[in-house]
Design an enzyme around this catalytic site. Structure first.
Site, PDB file in Angstrom:
ATOM      1  N   HIS A  92      -7.098  -2.071  -7.631  1.00 49.08           N
ATOM      2  CA  HIS A  92      -6.852  -1.936  -9.081  1.00 49.08           C
ATOM      3  C   HIS A  92      -8.167  -1.722  -9.844  1.00 49.08           C
ATOM      4  O   HIS A  92      -8.316  -2.177 -10.973  1.00 49.08           O
ATOM      5  CB  HIS A  92      -6.096  -3.144  -9.637  1.00 49.08           C
ATOM      6  CG  HIS A  92      -4.631  -3.125  -9.276  1.00 49.08           C
ATOM      7  ND1 HIS A  92      -3.647  -2.821 -10.175  1.00 49.08           N
ATOM      8  CD2 HIS A  92      -3.992  -3.342  -8.097  1.00 49.08           C
ATOM      9  CE1 HIS A  92      -2.467  -2.875  -9.569  1.00 49.08           C
ATOM     10  NE2 HIS A  92      -2.654  -3.191  -8.299  1.00 49.08           N
ATOM     11  N   THR A  93      -9.091  -1.042  -9.216  1.00 47.70           N
ATOM     12  CA  THR A  93     -10.364  -0.739  -9.893  1.00 47.70           C
ATOM     13  C   THR A  93     -10.331   0.634 -10.551  1.00 47.70           C
ATOM     14  O   THR A  93     -11.118   0.897 -11.454  1.00 47.70           O
ATOM     15  CB  THR A  93     -11.532  -0.758  -8.893  1.00 47.70           C
ATOM     16  OG1 THR A  93     -11.172   0.061  -7.774  1.00 47.70           O
ATOM     17  CG2 THR A  93     -11.840  -2.164  -8.421  1.00 47.70           C
ATOM     18  N   GLY A  97       3.091   1.489   0.108  1.00 54.38           N
ATOM     19  CA  GLY A  97       1.772   1.418  -0.533  1.00 54.38           C
ATOM     20  C   GLY A  97       0.789   2.392   0.081  1.00 54.38           C
ATOM     21  O   GLY A  97      -0.425   2.205  -0.019  1.00 54.38           O
ATOM     22  N   LEU A  98       1.289   3.443   0.709  1.00 52.39           N
ATOM     23  CA  LEU A  98       0.408   4.399   1.397  1.00 52.39           C
ATOM     24  C   LEU A  98       0.430   5.761   0.702  1.00 52.39           C
ATOM     25  O   LEU A  98       0.024   6.765   1.272  1.00 52.39           O
ATOM     26  CB  LEU A  98       0.828   4.531   2.872  1.00 52.39           C
ATOM     27  CG  LEU A  98       0.778   3.195   3.618  1.00 52.39           C
ATOM     28  CD1 LEU A  98       1.349   3.329   5.026  1.00 52.39           C
ATOM     29  CD2 LEU A  98      -0.649   2.659   3.686  1.00 52.39           C
ATOM     30  N   GLY A 132       7.255   3.815   0.136  1.00 49.00           N
ATOM     31  CA  GLY A 132       7.315   2.457  -0.434  1.00 49.00           C
ATOM     32  C   GLY A 132       6.447   1.468   0.309  1.00 49.00           C
ATOM     33  O   GLY A 132       6.589   0.263   0.159  1.00 49.00           O
ATOM     34  N   SER A 172       2.815   7.925  -0.356  1.00 49.81           N
ATOM     35  CA  SER A 172       3.663   9.067   0.006  1.00 49.81           C
ATOM     36  C   SER A 172       3.907   9.922  -1.239  1.00 49.81           C
ATOM     37  O   SER A 172       4.037  11.149  -1.150  1.00 49.81           O
ATOM     38  CB  SER A 172       4.993   8.592   0.597  1.00 49.81           C
ATOM     39  OG  SER A 172       5.657   7.753  -0.327  1.00 49.81           O
ATOM     40  N   SER A 173       3.916   9.299  -2.419  1.00 53.08           N
ATOM     41  CA  SER A 173       4.171  10.076  -3.645  1.00 53.08           C
ATOM     42  C   SER A 173       2.989  10.993  -3.964  1.00 53.08           C
ATOM     43  O   SER A 173       3.189  12.159  -4.311  1.00 53.08           O
ATOM     44  CB  SER A 173       4.503   9.158  -4.824  1.00 53.08           C
ATOM     45  OG  SER A 173       3.478   8.224  -5.033  1.00 53.08           O
ATOM     46  N   ASP A 216      -5.109   7.581  -5.653  1.00 57.36           N
ATOM     47  CA  ASP A 216      -4.245   8.152  -4.613  1.00 57.36           C
ATOM     48  C   ASP A 216      -4.449   9.666  -4.515  1.00 57.36           C
ATOM     49  O   ASP A 216      -4.577  10.223  -3.425  1.00 57.36           O
ATOM     50  CB  ASP A 216      -2.774   7.849  -4.925  1.00 57.36           C
ATOM     51  CG  ASP A 216      -2.557   6.378  -5.204  1.00 57.36           C
ATOM     52  OD1 ASP A 216      -3.438   5.577  -4.853  1.00 57.36           O
ATOM     53  OD2 ASP A 216      -1.512   6.030  -5.786  1.00 57.36           O
TER      54      ASP A 216
END
Ligand code: GLA
Length: 393
Positions: free
Chosen positions: A37-38, A127-128, A125, A130-131, A175
């Site tokens: 969360h940086t 946390g990797l 879903g 995919s979106s 991401d």
């Protein structure tokens, strides 16, 4: 990229569409290794692109209809190029719809829609990202299809805007930039103020295990946006206390936090402590790898997880149990949650020779505690997003 991914996508294309695809692109998912969360706090993060991702194939259609097929889900959605909007019925398509809408902003409307197909091998879903893999693959392919020139940073921003406006997550750029800038056997150190990305080489025998709790982290459910708002509140509190401009938590040092934490709202102080600590760990981690000390790097990963658990409160019992088991397992150098948090996969740092045994140990510990399996993926850091030309397309 696993070569079978493109082959399978091409075979699926042939089953569904007449003629071949005109363009094809691939983009990987990512794992966040340090710096949680940086990004939206304008700090630093270390990440890797996965050797897994999404391929997106497309060809122009005869009219303005856009047909999008998701092979993984065996679902399809159709919309008109003249009115690209979010879909409630097919939320997976919002990442592609959103990027398309951003690409078209400020450009004359193309005369034809498209047929497109996507296929991915990043668990959804977990946390990797995919979106982001879908956004970047769709963005590259559709920009090429329509001859819209777009640079890397603008493409990343188009993906981020798709998340904000079409999916409702106020994410940073981690991401998308990780998916675009990935390098084999390397980490990326990103400075989210200058938006510069530096490559940090990794020993070839380093491996990451991604242990998927299968607790569905759904960033659109509000917890992520709430954390972001709390960080923004903390930055405003520091501006008042320090009596100087604080554009983001990046501008606050650890000694300043120590001086003022007691005067702050305790929740805002805890959230700020996490972000300030994570920024330092990302910078220290890059230096430790450059000095050839992956063991000390791994200890920073454990410290990062403890900070998530206690200060940012974005872990969950399943992630904590995996990280505790990793701490006790021979051959593990570090472990932590990765990405938004609240579920998804834990990322574990190990070496090639230990990877299999470590994976088995962690999966077994998880099964004993939670009475269900925890899929473990062994990944090597892979290359970033690319158009697939010529014989590949
Ligand atoms: C998610 C978001 C990113 C980043 C991470 C946490 O992956 O999409 O922008 O904030 O969480 O570091």
């Amino acid at each position: 990229m696993q070569s079978s991914l493109l082959e399978t996508a091409r075979a699926q294309w042939t089953r569904r569409f007449a003629g071949g695809p005109a363009v094809a692109a691939y983009a990987p998912g990512r794992a966040e290794i340090l710096g949680n969360h940086t990004d939206y706090n304008e700090g630093w993060a270390l990440s890797v692109a996965l050797n897994r991702g999404t391929v997106f194939l497309a060809a122009p259609a005869a009219d303005t209809r856009c047909r999008l097929v998701a092979c993984d889900m065996n679902e399809e959605t159709v919309f008109d190029l003249r009115s690209v909007a979010p879909s409630r019925e097919h939320p997976w398509s919002n990442y592609a719809r959103g990027v398309l809408a951003m690409l078209l902003r400020g450009h004359p409307l193309p005369s034809s829609g498209f047929d497109a197909l996507l296929l991915g091998d990043v668990p959804v879903g977990a946390g990797l990202s995919s979106s982001a893999a879908l956004e970047m693959a769709a963005g590259l392919a559709l920009a090429d299809l329509y001859g819209i020139p777009i640079g890397t940073l603008d493409l990343a921003r188009a993906g981020q805007a798709a998340e904000h406006e079409f999916a409702g997550t106020r994410c940073g750029l981690l991401d998308q930039l990780s998916s675009l800038h990935g390098r084999r056997h390397a980490l990326m150190l990103t400075d989210f103020r200058s938006l510069s990305v530096r490559t940090v080489p990794l020993d070839k025998d380093i491996r990451f295990l991604l242990c998927d709790t299968q607790v569905k982290h759904n960033l659109t459910d509000g917890a992520y946006n709430e954390r972001r708002a709390q960080c923004e509140t903390a930055a405003r509190e520091f501006e008042r206390l320090l009596k100087r401009p604080v554009a983001a938590l990046r501008d606050v040092s650890w000694p300043e936090w120590e001086t003022h934490a007691a005067e702050m709202d305790p929740l805002a102080a805890r959230r700020a402590a996490h972000v300030i600590g994570e920024n330092q760990r990302a910078l220290d981690g890059a230096a430790l790898l450059e000095q050839g000390d992956p063991d000390a790097f791994g200890r920073l990963m454990f410290a990062s997880h403890a900070s998530s658990r206690e200060r940012f409160e974005n872990s969950c019992p399943e992630l904590d149990a995996l990280v505790d088991a990793a701490h006790a397992a021979p051959g593990v150098m570090g472990a932590r949650l990765s990405g938004g948090g609240f579920g998804g996969a834990a990322v574990v740092l190990t070496r090639k020779r230990d990877a299999q045994a470590v994976g088995q140990t962690l999966a077994e510990a998880f099964r004993l505690r939670f009475k269900r399996t925890c899929p473990v993926l062994e990944i090597e850091p892979g290359d970033g997003a690319t158009l697939l030309h010529g014989a590949d397309a």
